[in-house]
Design a protein around this motif. Structure first.
Motif, PDB file in Angstrom:
ATOM      1  N   PHE A  90      38.439  27.613  70.196  1.00  0.00           N
ATOM      2  CA  PHE A  90      39.424  26.428  70.722  1.00  0.00           C
ATOM      3  C   PHE A  90      38.570  25.461  70.982  1.00  0.00           C
ATOM      4  CE2 PHE A  90      41.983  24.946  73.914  1.00  0.00           C
ATOM      5  CZ  PHE A  90      42.981  25.019  73.417  1.00  0.00           C
ATOM      6  N   LYS A  91      37.388  25.774  71.760  1.00  0.00           N
ATOM      7  CA  LYS A  91      37.010  24.389  72.279  1.00  0.00           C
ATOM      8  C   LYS A  91      36.350  23.412  70.770  1.00  0.00           C
ATOM      9  CE  LYS A  91      34.559  26.328  76.282  1.00  0.00           C
ATOM     10  NZ  LYS A  91      33.296  26.681  76.945  1.00  0.00           N
ATOM     11  N   THR A  92      35.794  24.071  70.123  1.00  0.00           N
ATOM     12  CA  THR A  92      35.439  23.154  68.766  1.00  0.00           C
ATOM     13  C   THR A  92      36.759  22.611  68.162  1.00  0.00           C
ATOM     14  OG1 THR A  92      33.634  24.862  68.052  1.00  0.00           O
ATOM     15  CG2 THR A  92      34.578  23.340  66.631  1.00  0.00           C
ATOM     16  N   GLY A  93      37.828  23.141  67.826  1.00  0.00           N
ATOM     17  CA  GLY A  93      38.937  22.226  67.597  1.00  0.00           C
ATOM     18  C   GLY A  93      39.590  21.261  68.498  1.00  0.00           C
ATOM     19  N   ARG A  94      39.612  21.787  69.860  1.00  0.00           N
ATOM     20  CA  ARG A  94      39.967  20.683  70.669  1.00  0.00           C
ATOM     21  C   ARG A  94      39.067  19.572  70.705  1.00  0.00           C
ATOM     22  NH1 ARG A  94      38.984  22.765  76.426  1.00  0.00           N
ATOM     23  NH2 ARG A  94      37.058  22.080  75.926  1.00  0.00           N
ATOM     24  N   ASN A  95      37.547  19.608  70.654  1.00  0.00           N
ATOM     25  CA  ASN A  95      36.806  18.509  70.671  1.00  0.00           C
ATOM     26  C   ASN A  95      36.933  17.820  69.464  1.00  0.00           C
ATOM     27  OD1 ASN A  95      35.531  19.464  73.080  1.00  0.00           O
ATOM     28  ND2 ASN A  95      33.863  20.476  71.955  1.00  0.00           N
ATOM     29  N   ILE A  96      37.054  18.238  68.161  1.00  0.00           N
ATOM     30  CA  ILE A  96      37.422  17.637  67.003  1.00  0.00           C
ATOM     31  C   ILE A  96      38.752  16.884  67.055  1.00  0.00           C
ATOM     32  CG2 ILE A  96      37.872  17.838  64.580  1.00  0.00           C
ATOM     33  CD1 ILE A  96      36.268  20.259  64.663  1.00  0.00           C
ATOM     34  N   LEU A  97      39.834  17.822  67.613  1.00  0.00           N
ATOM     35  CA  LEU A  97      41.161  16.759  67.567  1.00  0.00           C
ATOM     36  C   LEU A  97      41.200  15.402  68.921  1.00  0.00           C
ATOM     37  CD1 LEU A  97      44.184  16.432  66.786  1.00  0.00           C
ATOM     38  CD2 LEU A  97      44.704  18.106  68.535  1.00  0.00           C
ATOM     39  N   GLU A  98      40.519  15.828  69.926  1.00  0.00           N
ATOM     40  CA  GLU A  98      40.720  14.954  71.024  1.00  0.00           C
ATOM     41  C   GLU A  98      39.758  13.901  70.374  1.00  0.00           C
ATOM     42  OE1 GLU A  98      42.237  14.480  73.565  1.00  0.00           O
ATOM     43  OE2 GLU A  98      43.357  16.314  73.121  1.00  0.00           O
TER      44      GLU A  98
END
Length: 168
Positions: A90-98
């Protein structure tokens, strides 16, 4: 590349578009990502389908691939077992999308992806701050979206508690 190879790629791309419906997001070395299929995967509950989309994105040169990857990683976080693995994905995905939204805050589709994830993320993750802002932005700019994305937004809005489309 020979003429025969070019013709083969053209025919396979055309067949994929006709059989799967809608435009292709990106195409690299015979691999493509189809938007309406992507939105079926992101709204589904099948980890294998998510992994297949991630694999297609991995080899893509598509400019927007990172935003799609970020959303898929966050989706995958809800499908895997193990709290640590869930949180890391989740953190990895959030950082990428943000980071993609920060680069291109006017991209309506990226904001839609974020809204989907934020609406369904557990409150404990603290990832719900932009729901109203994204809803308003998507609504105001809906007609600027590609038809296949408009369809995805319309379909999503039918079950969403946040996204309401008036006069569209």
């Amino acid at each position: 590349m020979t003429i025969l190879q070019v013709k083969y790629r053209f025919v396979t791309s055309l067949l994929a578009m006709l059989l799967l419906g809608g435009p292709v997001i990106g195409q690299d070395q015979g691999k493509s990502i189809q938007k309406n299929h992507f939105y079926k995967v992101i709204s589904g509950e099948n980890e294998r389908d998510v992994n297949q989309q991630l694999e297609l994105l991995k080899n893509s040169t598509l400019e927007e691939k990172d935003a799609y990857e970020g959303a898929l990683l966050m989706k995958k976080a809800g499908l895997v077992k193990g709290a640590k693995k869930k949180l890391n994905l989740f953190k990895t995905g959030r950082n990428i999308l943000e980071s993609q939204i920060k680069k291109d805050g006017s991209n309506i589709e990226f904001r839609f992806l974020r809204l989907i994830i934020q609406e369904h993320s557990p409150g404990i993750l603290g990832y719900k701050d932009d729901l109203e802002k994204d809803q308003n932005y998507i609504s105001a700019n809906f007609k600027k979206l590609a038809p296949v994305v408009q369809q995805a937004v319309n379909d999503y809005s039918k079950t969403s508690k946040v996204l309401r489309l008036e006069n569209h």
